[in-house]
Design an enzyme around this catalytic site. Structure first.
Site, PDB file in Angstrom:
ATOM      1  N   TYR A  51      18.404   4.462 -13.513  1.00 33.08           N
ATOM      2  CA  TYR A  51      18.851   3.336 -14.338  1.00 33.08           C
ATOM      3  C   TYR A  51      17.645   2.495 -14.712  1.00 33.08           C
ATOM      4  O   TYR A  51      16.803   2.214 -13.854  1.00 33.08           O
ATOM      5  CB  TYR A  51      19.851   2.465 -13.566  1.00 33.08           C
ATOM      6  CG  TYR A  51      21.277   2.656 -14.056  1.00 33.08           C
ATOM      7  CD1 TYR A  51      21.564   2.553 -15.415  1.00 33.08           C
ATOM      8  CD2 TYR A  51      22.316   2.922 -13.174  1.00 33.08           C
ATOM      9  CE1 TYR A  51      22.862   2.727 -15.871  1.00 33.08           C
ATOM     10  CE2 TYR A  51      23.619   3.101 -13.627  1.00 33.08           C
ATOM     11  CZ  TYR A  51      23.882   2.998 -14.984  1.00 33.08           C
ATOM     12  OH  TYR A  51      25.156   3.164 -15.446  1.00 33.08           O
ATOM     13  N   GLU A  53      17.744  -0.455 -17.304  1.00 33.00           N
ATOM     14  CA  GLU A  53      18.049  -1.482 -18.309  1.00 33.00           C
ATOM     15  C   GLU A  53      16.819  -2.348 -18.558  1.00 33.00           C
ATOM     16  O   GLU A  53      16.131  -2.724 -17.607  1.00 33.00           O
ATOM     17  CB  GLU A  53      19.188  -2.392 -17.828  1.00 33.00           C
ATOM     18  CG  GLU A  53      20.560  -1.829 -18.087  1.00 33.00           C
ATOM     19  CD  GLU A  53      21.102  -1.065 -16.905  1.00 33.00           C
ATOM     20  OE1 GLU A  53      20.282  -0.554 -16.114  1.00 33.00           O
ATOM     21  OE2 GLU A  53      22.336  -1.001 -16.759  1.00 33.00           O
ATOM     22  N   ASP A 196      17.851   5.068 -43.696  1.00 34.63           N
ATOM     23  CA  ASP A 196      18.339   5.950 -42.624  1.00 34.63           C
ATOM     24  C   ASP A 196      17.905   7.361 -43.011  1.00 34.63           C
ATOM     25  O   ASP A 196      18.531   8.010 -43.849  1.00 34.63           O
ATOM     26  CB  ASP A 196      19.870   5.840 -42.534  1.00 34.63           C
ATOM     27  CG  ASP A 196      20.461   6.782 -41.497  1.00 34.63           C
ATOM     28  OD1 ASP A 196      19.746   7.693 -41.033  1.00 34.63           O
ATOM     29  OD2 ASP A 196      21.651   6.616 -41.160  1.00 34.63           O
ATOM     30  N   THR A 222      17.921   9.845 -36.549  1.00 32.47           N
ATOM     31  CA  THR A 222      18.255  10.610 -35.357  1.00 32.47           C
ATOM     32  C   THR A 222      17.058  11.517 -35.071  1.00 32.47           C
ATOM     33  O   THR A 222      16.162  11.681 -35.901  1.00 32.47           O
ATOM     34  CB  THR A 222      19.515  11.474 -35.557  1.00 32.47           C
ATOM     35  OG1 THR A 222      19.403  12.147 -36.809  1.00 32.47           O
ATOM     36  CG2 THR A 222      20.771  10.637 -35.543  1.00 32.47           C
ATOM     37  N   LYS A 225      17.799  16.424 -35.868  1.00 37.05           N
ATOM     38  CA  LYS A 225      18.049  17.213 -37.086  1.00 37.05           C
ATOM     39  C   LYS A 225      16.745  17.918 -37.469  1.00 37.05           C
ATOM     40  O   LYS A 225      16.288  18.761 -36.705  1.00 37.05           O
ATOM     41  CB  LYS A 225      18.606  16.303 -38.185  1.00 37.05           C
ATOM     42  CG  LYS A 225      19.954  15.668 -37.784  1.00 37.05           C
ATOM     43  CD  LYS A 225      20.566  14.905 -38.918  1.00 37.05           C
ATOM     44  CE  LYS A 225      21.946  14.363 -38.572  1.00 37.05           C
ATOM     45  NZ  LYS A 225      21.937  13.033 -37.956  1.00 37.05           N
ATOM     46  N   ARG A 231      19.286  15.191 -28.923  1.00 33.96           N
ATOM     47  CA  ARG A 231      20.126  14.182 -29.575  1.00 33.96           C
ATOM     48  C   ARG A 231      19.573  12.820 -29.181  1.00 33.96           C
ATOM     49  O   ARG A 231      19.171  12.609 -28.048  1.00 33.96           O
ATOM     50  CB  ARG A 231      21.574  14.332 -29.113  1.00 33.96           C
ATOM     51  CG  ARG A 231      22.100  15.722 -29.349  1.00 33.96           C
ATOM     52  CD  ARG A 231      23.589  15.791 -29.292  1.00 33.96           C
ATOM     53  NE  ARG A 231      24.131  15.523 -30.593  1.00 33.96           N
ATOM     54  CZ  ARG A 231      24.156  16.414 -31.591  1.00 33.96           C
ATOM     55  NH1 ARG A 231      23.664  17.618 -31.430  1.00 33.96           N
ATOM     56  NH2 ARG A 231      24.670  16.101 -32.756  1.00 33.96           N
TER      57      ARG A 231
HETATM   58  N1  DSN Z   1      26.966  14.440 -38.357  1.00 35.40           N
HETATM   59  C1  DSN Z   1      25.759  14.239 -39.120  1.00 35.40           C
HETATM   60  C2  DSN Z   1      25.675  15.141 -40.280  1.00 35.40           C
HETATM   61  O1  DSN Z   1      26.189  16.237 -40.168  1.00 35.40           O
HETATM   62  O2  DSN Z   1      25.106  14.798 -41.301  1.00 35.40           O
HETATM   63  C3  DSN Z   1      25.571  12.814 -39.539  1.00 35.40           C
HETATM   64  O3  DSN Z   1      26.231  11.952 -38.736  1.00 35.40           O
END
Ligand code: DSN
Length: 440
Positions: A51, A53, A196, A222, A225, A231
């Protein structure tokens, strides 16, 4: 995984089955990828026990010397990779990262403005059922008739709506984004600009997509991707952002904790640090370039079979196909393609009159197959499989309004697809082909 196998054979078996599935299909969901073994190892470490925080040097729990070093390393790697003065690495994923930004820059009820979901925007960019829509007000801009961003029109709409926060960056937009123009629009409207870039981060750090860093105040992304990490998410504050509001880093930290989250997931932070190290290599730059080369080659192949691509093609990692001219519903096409060994998602297209669960298009991407090692020469074959599979379901359309009829047809089509021999034969071919390309 010998301990997992002994303790929980059921979960072990399901993980092995999933590993097999991932090997045997062409994974073409535009937002998915295969993380490296180093990233996956970092995720499965004792860091999950801790933990922490707070932030490096100011934690609420003892015993965080190593975690401080890990988080600081992740932050400094991201600062260097993107060229920004501040990075937060604690948001658990994209939606919390965006929410943290909204908490940091907006007062309750203030307005944010992003691309409409039906045009390729994201649910966290203003949706009546999401946090952004429940705590704040929102407005949307839409795509122009040709399926691309019409910047003059967006400028008009932004000046009329006067949002406190303008958002650019999308989930289903196949073209380059003119971040400079968005920066100018935000400056003219006197609002914050958040980019974003979740879908295109890997392309930005590879230099194949322009960076929003000189133009946006805040950037979210994120990490799983095109960046090919675990993630997770990053929130970046740019030099322009700091100039507009020097308190942005502090406000973002307060928005993360106590605003939205408790302890960060330290194993995830370590894996993000590993992914950022990998993304800074020349090898990754080549990977980013190949993603786009593959997407363009695939777009060309699909077009030659008469597929209608939204915006006419692609500049990045994804392709959006409007299937209305093929007389097949998007969801039906996605089910048929899965049977043929190609995994993607059905997706709304501009002007779609179908409900989201039965949208008229499919979205596909090349990040994961490029990680497996597929090259542009392979795309012709992939396009042929798309064409052959879709030909099997041509005519399988669904009504937009009549729910009962739609549900009956769905049932009937599912059975027909499950029994379709040609789709099964393509699936076998795809399996033999995909199995030649090892997972990382
Ligand atoms: N789930 C993602 C996508 O497939 O673009 C975005 O949140």
């Amino acid at each position: 995984m010998q301990h997992l196998k002994k303790t929980d054979p059921q979960i072990y078996k399901l993980v092995k089955q999933e590993e097999k599935r991932q090997k045997e299909v062409l994974e073409m969901i535009a937002s998915e990828n295969y993380a490296s073994s180093a990233v996956i190892e970092a995720l499965g470490t004792v860091l999950t026990n801790k933990y922490s925080e707070g932030f490096p040097g100011k934690r609420y729990y003892q015993g965080n010397a190593n975690i401080d070093d890990i988080e600081s390393l992740a932050q400094s790697r991201a600062q260097k990779l993107f060229g920004v003065p501040y990075v937060n690495v604690q948001a658990l994923s994209g939606a919390p990262a965006n929410s943290a930004v909204y908490f940091a820059v907006l007062k309750n009820g203030e307005k944010l403005m992003g691309l409409a979901l039906t045009s390729g925007g994201h649910i966290t960019h203003g949706h009546k059922l999401g946090l952004s829509g429940r705590l704040f007000t929102f407005a949307h801009y839409t795509l122009g008739r040709d399926g691309t961003l019409d910047y003059d029109e967006i400028e008009k709409q932004v000046l009329k709506e006067k949002p406190a926060l303008l958002i650019c960056g999308y989930t289903a937009y196949p073209r380059k984004i003119n971040f400079k123009r968005f920066g100018d629009i935000a400056d003219k409207a006197g609002c914050y600009l958040m980019a974003d870039v979740s879908h295109i981060t890997g392309l930005i750090v590879s230099g194949v997509h322009p960076s929003p860093v000189p133009y946006a105040h805040i950037i979210t992304t994120t990490t799983h991707k095109t960046l090919r990490g675990p993630r997770g998410a990053l929130i970046l504050v740019t030099a322009k952002g700091l100039k507009k509001n020097p308190d942005l880093p502090k406000n973002i930290e307060t928005a993360i904790i106590p605003g939205l989250q408790g302890g960060p997931h330290d194993n995830q932070t370590a894996a993000i640090a590993v992914a950022l190290k990998e993304a800074a290599t020349p090898k990754f730059k080549k990977y980013g370039e190949q993603i786009v080369v593959n997407a363009k080659a695939l777009a060309e192949g699909l077009r030659s079979y008469g597929f209608e691509l939204v915006s006419g093609g692609t500049d990045n990692h994804l392709i959006l196909i409007d299937l209305r001219n093929k007389k097949v519903n998007g969801r039906i096409a996605a089910i048929a393609l899965e049977k043929a060994g190609i995994v993607l998602n059905y997706n709304g297209v501009p002007g779609d009159n179908m409900p989201p669960l039965y949208s008229s298009g499919i979205r596909l991407g090349t990040p994961a197959i490029t990680t497996r090692g597929l090259k542009e020469r392979d795309m012709k074959r992939v396009a042929t499989w798309y064409n052959d599979a879709i030909a099997e379901v041509e005519g399988m359309e669904l009504p937009a309004e009549d729910k009962v009829k739609r549900s009956e047809l769905m049932k009937k089509y599912r059975v027909e697809i499950a029994k379709n021999r040609k789709l099964a034969a393509i699936g076998k071919e795809v399996k033999a082909f995909a199995s030649k390309f090892p997972l990382p």
